[in-house]
Design a protein around this motif. Structure first.
Motif, PDB file in Angstrom:
ATOM      1  N   PRO A 143      54.237  53.476  37.093  1.00 53.60           N
ATOM      2  CA  PRO A 143      53.172  52.725  36.431  1.00 53.60           C
ATOM      3  C   PRO A 143      52.841  53.286  35.048  1.00 53.60           C
ATOM      4  O   PRO A 143      52.533  52.517  34.126  1.00 53.60           O
TER       5      PRO A 143
ATOM      6  N   ASP B 145      54.931  39.417  29.834  1.00 55.13           N
ATOM      7  CA  ASP B 145      54.199  39.638  31.074  1.00 55.13           C
ATOM      8  C   ASP B 145      54.780  40.858  31.781  1.00 55.13           C
ATOM      9  O   ASP B 145      55.925  41.238  31.526  1.00 55.13           O
ATOM     10  N   PHE B 146      53.986  41.443  32.639  1.00 54.71           N
ATOM     11  CA  PHE B 146      54.463  42.527  33.485  1.00 54.71           C
ATOM     12  C   PHE B 146      54.346  42.094  34.932  1.00 54.71           C
ATOM     13  O   PHE B 146      53.287  41.641  35.363  1.00 54.71           O
TER      14      PHE B 146
ATOM     15  N   THR C  15      54.337  43.462  38.641  1.00 54.23           N
ATOM     16  CA  THR C  15      54.190  44.780  39.269  1.00 54.23           C
ATOM     17  C   THR C  15      53.914  44.627  40.762  1.00 54.23           C
ATOM     18  O   THR C  15      53.323  43.641  41.182  1.00 54.23           O
TER      19      THR C  15
ATOM     20  N   PRO D 244      48.419  46.274  41.255  1.00 58.32           N
ATOM     21  CA  PRO D 244      47.753  46.252  39.946  1.00 58.32           C
ATOM     22  C   PRO D 244      47.694  47.653  39.343  1.00 58.32           C
ATOM     23  O   PRO D 244      47.513  48.633  40.056  1.00 58.32           O
ATOM     24  N   ILE D 245      47.857  47.733  38.031  1.00 56.68           N
ATOM     25  CA  ILE D 245      47.829  49.034  37.354  1.00 56.68           C
ATOM     26  C   ILE D 245      46.541  49.125  36.554  1.00 56.68           C
ATOM     27  O   ILE D 245      46.218  48.225  35.781  1.00 56.68           O
TER      28      ILE D 245
ATOM     29  N   MET E 196      45.941  48.111  32.607  1.00 58.84           N
ATOM     30  CA  MET E 196      46.997  47.236  32.132  1.00 58.84           C
ATOM     31  C   MET E 196      46.449  46.098  31.275  1.00 58.84           C
ATOM     32  O   MET E 196      47.115  45.649  30.338  1.00 58.84           O
ATOM     33  N   GLU E 197      45.244  45.622  31.596  1.00 54.85           N
ATOM     34  CA  GLU E 197      44.669  44.529  30.799  1.00 54.85           C
ATOM     35  C   GLU E 197      44.596  44.919  29.338  1.00 54.85           C
ATOM     36  O   GLU E 197      45.032  44.180  28.444  1.00 54.85           O
TER      37      GLU E 197
ATOM     38  N   MET F 258      47.993  45.286  27.711  1.00 57.82           N
ATOM     39  CA  MET F 258      48.637  44.015  27.409  1.00 57.82           C
ATOM     40  C   MET F 258      47.837  43.193  26.409  1.00 57.82           C
ATOM     41  O   MET F 258      48.217  42.072  26.080  1.00 57.82           O
TER      42      MET F 258
ATOM     43  N   GLN G 119      44.755  41.993  26.795  1.00 60.00           N
ATOM     44  CA  GLN G 119      44.026  40.883  27.410  1.00 60.00           C
ATOM     45  C   GLN G 119      42.547  41.193  27.487  1.00 60.00           C
ATOM     46  O   GLN G 119      42.141  42.359  27.532  1.00 60.00           O
ATOM     47  N   LYS G 120      41.758  40.148  27.527  1.00 57.89           N
ATOM     48  CA  LYS G 120      40.319  40.314  27.751  1.00 57.89           C
ATOM     49  C   LYS G 120      40.080  40.478  29.244  1.00 57.89           C
ATOM     50  O   LYS G 120      40.960  40.234  30.065  1.00 57.89           O
TER      51      LYS G 120
END
Lengths: 213, 495
Positions: free
Chosen positions: A16, A35-36, A38, A41-42, A45-46, A49, A51-52
């Protein structure tokens, strides 16, 4: 030989922490349609990546209010308006007695609604072209799979391949396995007995699986 | 270099080597102090791929002989339930033991008992999740399934208690041709309908949401196209995309946060069935917390019973370790003392209130004709769990199993004591009476265990019994990671 209908590129990591570092590099390099995949969930990661935070909590809040209004509306309508009955001289609008059902209805609406909307959001709130499900990635076993879609504005097959290799990914490969419409695992709706079996056979031939396969 | 030496945190241990204490690494901590590392939650140096194999295996092969034996026994008990229920519907309530003055009998006892059992699953998955208790990952899937099956068992009893179960739908408030005659929302019995059905459905949702990634794992391992398509549909085409995980994790957290007060509300509302009446021994403010803690107590006892089987017969020792069992034993000890404290408080309040009726009911409970039920209850619930003060007892499988069974017996008798002793001697000695279970009461009680175990045994055959994705998340990546492909390994060697 270059594939003719490339849909994207795959590469995977084994830990991870490596996936997290790679995601941040992909984000910083300006890719957006990536995208990842997995096995679990890591944490973090949000952000890696770009992301909000998920908007699901707002959905929950709205549904909880709906549940409260529904329960209050039902109980007051029945007990005060439609068929008022005198129980030992107690008031018709006995609000403390309405609290348990109000609470239960709030939880019911909020919990079920959030779960359903989160599942739908997981299918729809995604990049324009997720990896075709026909490809065995091993992402549900022990691999942390990076996918960059060919729809990305920055897309160039050779450059993408060099970039993913530079991240230290293993098993880097360009995917041209655009599943025929009708394959059960293409993520779209469609039917067709022939294409279904053809799709499965091709998967066995062309794709390497996880550690087990 | 063996793999587990790669990280100071990576420790490969076997179940027998676990101590329940942190591993101390002298001088390895920051500033040269000792570093204390918790023992691994998964033993045996398992990799992530091993987890898939060990857990999915049971759903992928033909059932073992042991499973068939267990399933046959469970089915036999289930058929007893079916026969008893058909007889009850045919002959009427006269074949059950309830009568005046004890008009609430074994059906209400069983209802409260099974709902209580159903509390541990959601408690483990929701409350322990919010408190970041990572050991929950080994047991939460099976415990949640247990919750659902216990609620299914519990749901039978209020309906058959109605006497005319074919009118059970009258309990649901809907516009009807009977006036419209609505349910009475001031009644605790109407609250019960909402509490139990909400609890059942929210628990089911929580469990299913937790299952989604694991169903995708089963799908990816499947070889038969139908099996693949079925599990794909059940997992809603889960791919493991982190864009989906983002919403998934958020929703899971919210479900946990909603389920936590829900767990406490359900047995609170069940206790209102008693507490809002004016019977001495029932009409007390202690009832909601007393019922909730009793429910958690009995639920954890049932989890220990089931986990003992899963460790022994399903080879889950690496995932449900002795450390997990010890943690549950500690909860049993704590809740057992809370229950004992509640029993004592009831007696104190009966005396302190100065109420003649209250005082009589409690003297009658402990020393009246049902003294034996009270003695069983107090011994099993308040005294027996005290053995868990000793670490060796908390880690002894046989002791854990026996205590868990005794606690369940004790908790059934707690409900027996509450329901029967308050009713059998009320305000007028002329209306006193006694209550006994008939053979049909016993048949339905033991038959309900048949339903419970039948459902549980089917569950272990078709679904992953341990939350695969959650267990993977708490494993050490240095130990559990996959291995590079042959081509990549060759490239590394060349370089």
């Amino acid at each position: 030989m270059m594939p003719t209908s490339t849909t994207g590129i795959l590469g995977h990591f084994y830990e991870p922490a490596d996936a997290l570092a790679a995601a941040a590099k992909v984000r910083d390099a300006g890719w957006t349609h990536f995208d990842f995949l997995t096995p679990f969930p890591i944490h973090g990661m949000e952000a890696a990546m770009g992301q909000k935070k998920s908007w699901i909590p707002y959905v929950t809040a709205v549904l909880a209010v709906c549940g409260i209004l529904f329960a209050q509306g039902l109980q007051n309508y029945v007990m005060v308006w439609d068929w008022p009955m005198n129980f030992g001289g107690k008031p018709f609008a006995a609000w403390p007695a309405f609290i348990p059902i109000t609470f239960e209805a709030m939880v019911f609406w909020a919990a079920l609604g959030s779960a359903v909307i989160a599942i739908i959001a997981g299918k729809t709130d995604t990049i324009p072209q997720p990896p075709p499900m026909i490809v065995k990635t091993g992402a549900t076993i022990d691999r942390f799979v990076l996918w960059i879609s060919a729809t990305d504005p920055k897309w160039d097959a050779a450059r993408a391949e060099a970039f993913v290799r530079s991240l230290g990914a293993d098993g880097v490969r360009l995917v041209d396995a655009a599943p025929r419409p009708g394959s059960p695992f293409d993520g779209r709706s469609g039917r067709g007995e022939h294409s279904r079996t053809a799709g499965l056979r091709r998967q066995d031939q062309t794709d390497e699986g996880g550690t087990h396969a | 270099m063996t793999r587990h030496e790669a990280s100071p945190y990576a420790t490969v241990m076997d179940d027998g080597h676990l101590t329940g204490r942190p591993i101390v690494r002298p001088g390895a901590g920051p500033y040269g102090g000792d570093l204390e590392v918790p023992e691994p939650l998964v033993t045996g140096g398992k990799t992530w791929a091993d987890v898939d194999q060990d857990i999915c295996m049971h759903a992928e092969r033909f059932p073992t002989k042991r499973w068939w034996i267990a399933f046959s026994v469970a089915l036999a008990f289930l058929s007893v339930l079916v026969v008893a229920l058909v007889t009850l519907f045919y002959a009427g309530m006269g074949i059950a033991g309830v009568n005046q003055p004890v008009s609430w009998g074994s059906f209400i006892i069983n209802f409260v008992f099974w709902i209580g059992i159903g509390h541990a699953g959601t408690l483990i998955s929701a409350v322990l999740f919010l408190f970041r208790q990572q050991w929950r990952t080994g047991i939460n899937r099976a415990a949640e399934a247990m919750t659902l099956f216990a609620v299914a068992c519990a749901g039978i009893f209020p309906i058959i208690h109605l006497g005319r179960p074919w009118f059970a739908y009258w309990l649901v408030p809907y516009p009807n041709a009977r006036g419209p005659l609505w349910v009475n929302f001031n009644s605790a019995l109407a609250w019960d309908i909402f509490a139990i059905s909400t609890y059942g459905l929210v628990s089911l949702t929580f469990w299913y949401v937790g299952l989604l990634p694991d169903l995708a794992t089963v799908r990816d391992r499947a070889t038969h196209p139908w099996r693949k398509a079925l599990y794909n549909a059940m997992s809603f085409g889960w791919t493991g995309s982190h864009r989906a995980w983002r919403h998934y994790e958020s929703a899971y957290m919210i479900l946990a946060a909603l389920a936590t007060p829900l767990v406490f509300s359900v047995h609170t509302i069940v206790s209102f069935d008693f507490a809002t009446s004016v019977m001495p021994g029932w009409h007390t403010t202690i009832f909601p917390p007393y019922f909730v803690i009793g429910a958690i107590f009995s639920g954890f006892a049932m989890v220990i019973t089931l986990m003992t089987f899963m460790r022994g017969y399903f080879g889950m020792k690496h995932y449900i370790t002795l450390n997990h069992m010890e943690a549950m034993a500690k909860i049993l000890l704590f809740t057992g003392m809370m229950v004992g404290f509640a029993y004592s408080t009831e007696f104190f309040m009966a005396w302190y209130s100065g109420s003649e009726w209250e005082g009589f009911v409690f003297r009658n409970r402990a020393f009246g004709p049902y003294w034996w039920a009270y003695a069983i209850m107090f011994t099993c619930n308040a005294i027996v769990p005290q053995v868990f003060w000793f670490k060796s007892m908390r880690r002894h499988t046989l002791v854990l199993f026996v205590v868990s069974i005794l606690v369940n017996v004790g908790m059934w008798f707690e409900r027996y004591v509450i329901v029967v002793t308050s009713l059998h001697r009320d305000f007028l000695p002329s209306s006193w009476g006694m209550y006994a279970l008939t053979r049909w009461d016993y048949a339905i009680l033991f038959g309900s265990f048949g339903l419970f175990f039948t459902l549980f045994l089917l569950f272990v055959r078709v679904l992953p019994v341990v939350a695969i994705s959650e267990v993977k998340g708490v494993m050490d990546p240095k130990v559990a990671r996959g291995t590079p492909t042959r081509a990549a390994a060759a490239a590394i060697q060349e370089a």
